[in-house]
Design an enzyme around this catalytic site. Sequence first.
Site, mmCIF file in Angstrom:
data_model
loop_
_atom_site.group_PDB
_atom_site.id
_atom_site.type_symbol
_atom_site.label_atom_id
_atom_site.label_comp_id
_atom_site.label_asym_id
_atom_site.label_seq_id
_atom_site.Cartn_x
_atom_site.Cartn_y
_atom_site.Cartn_z
ATOM 1 N N LYS A 33 0.864 -1.180 0.000
ATOM 2 C CA LYS A 33 0.000 0.000 0.000
ATOM 3 C C LYS A 33 0.902 1.232 0.000
ATOM 4 C CE LYS A 33 -3.731 2.356 2.499
ATOM 5 N NZ LYS A 33 -4.615 2.314 3.685
ATOM 6 N N LYS A 93 -2.172 -1.588 -3.659
ATOM 7 C CA LYS A 93 -3.000 -0.380 -3.694
ATOM 8 C C LYS A 93 -2.097 0.838 -3.859
ATOM 9 C CE LYS A 93 -6.406 2.189 -0.892
ATOM 10 N NZ LYS A 93 -7.109 2.258 0.403
ATOM 11 N N ARG A 104 -10.948 9.698 1.126
ATOM 12 C CA ARG A 104 -10.864 10.357 2.430
ATOM 13 C C ARG A 104 -11.980 11.373 2.620
ATOM 14 N NH1 ARG A 104 -4.222 10.779 2.289
ATOM 15 N NH2 ARG A 104 -3.877 8.542 2.668
ATOM 16 N N GLU A 155 7.793 -6.741 1.856
ATOM 17 C CA GLU A 155 6.464 -6.816 2.460
ATOM 18 C C GLU A 155 5.762 -8.127 2.081
ATOM 19 O OE1 GLU A 155 5.236 -4.845 4.618
ATOM 20 O OE2 GLU A 155 6.397 -2.985 4.460
#
Length: 430
Positions: free
Chosen positions: A298, A351, A308, A336
């Site tokens: 991400k 993402k 948001r 990751e």
Amino acid sequence: MASSIVNVPCNVQAIKGLDCQNYIGLKPSRNLKFNCVKTGIMARPPHLFVVRASERHDGLVKKMGLSDAECEAAVVAGNVPEAPPVPHKPAAPAGTPVVPSLPLNRRPRRNRKSPVLRAAFQETHLSPANFVYPLFIHEGEEDTPIGAMPGCYRLGWRHGLVEEVGKARDVGVNSVVLFPKVPDALKSSTGDEAYNDNGLVPRAIRLLKDKYPDLVIYTDVALDPYSSDGHDGIVREDGVIVNDETVHQLCKQAVSQARAGADVVSPSDMMDGRVGAIREALDAEGFQHVSIMSYTAKYASSFYGPFREALDSNPRFGDKKTYQMNPANYREALVETHEDESEGADILLVKPGLPYLDIIRLLRDNTSLPIAAYQVSGEYSMIKAGGVLKMIDEEKVMMESLMCLRRAGADIILTYFALQAARCLCGEKR
């Protein structure tokens, strides 16, 4: 068409009971010979025995009642039924240069020359089953439009949410992910509302599972909707987002969601070690069957703005660059990936989506786990805006963008286009 006639003697006997007048294209011969038709320049005499494939009666060619042996004997004797002529070669426009054919053994365009061939050799396919539908929910009864995301709403959890899920299921989308708009009065610096068993998300999960037991519900595991600071974790007085204390809260949040009936919990916070801790917490509470979709790669992207706004979850200060990944980094995604896979993640998510196709492919080539891609709010809103301004064909660009995410390696796609795209795939009008 002009023809020449060649008469071929033959001992095949006449066909009893055959009335030539009742069959399209069949004319009786006045001698005991079959006639073989060859293309030429002479006119055909009136008594030629001919069946034309193009001559139809009620849409079908009449059968003459001949046995297989009689049909074969007629062909052997040279009386071959006539088929449509060889198609003519299309002419090039005037002025087209006359050039020798290129000496190519392989011409890839041959496999693209017709819709049937293109469909036969298509490597990537898209179906409503590939979509996870992100839905925004709030405590109100009415559905509130989201200005920056045309066509998206904050859905009333008791009415609008149920109706929207029903529409999605009608066209084959049976997976949703829920994002709550939490009242400001319930937000705190530690985000305790995130694990309230009677909070907005758990209530919505229970309602959906009661209405649609086979619906697959994904949930978001992060503190930002519940934080008075707007960050994904607990913020220390010096502005540092603390890691391990945040993970402790996330574990309680994931367990609460699983208790309500969530099928897949999705930590999007990007704290270190949270996948393993959540897996351990779920298993300890008897939720071994609940999956984890980790937001593995991400990025600290500028494509999240409309989202948001939808949740009123902008950080009150600073940014999220200390926990979300640098958009300039590629190899870091492998770090990751290895961590999340080793800690027990069931699905790995990238993402944003379209600007990060290389990362999707990187993960696809380095793990056997399912890959998810999130086509985020900024991607969605840009396509919508371009369509409204008539700068692009919204529907075609929408479908192309989703196909590209699949081609890059995504097994599932979180997309606000889920309902619209599924309707297109099902042939419905928007």
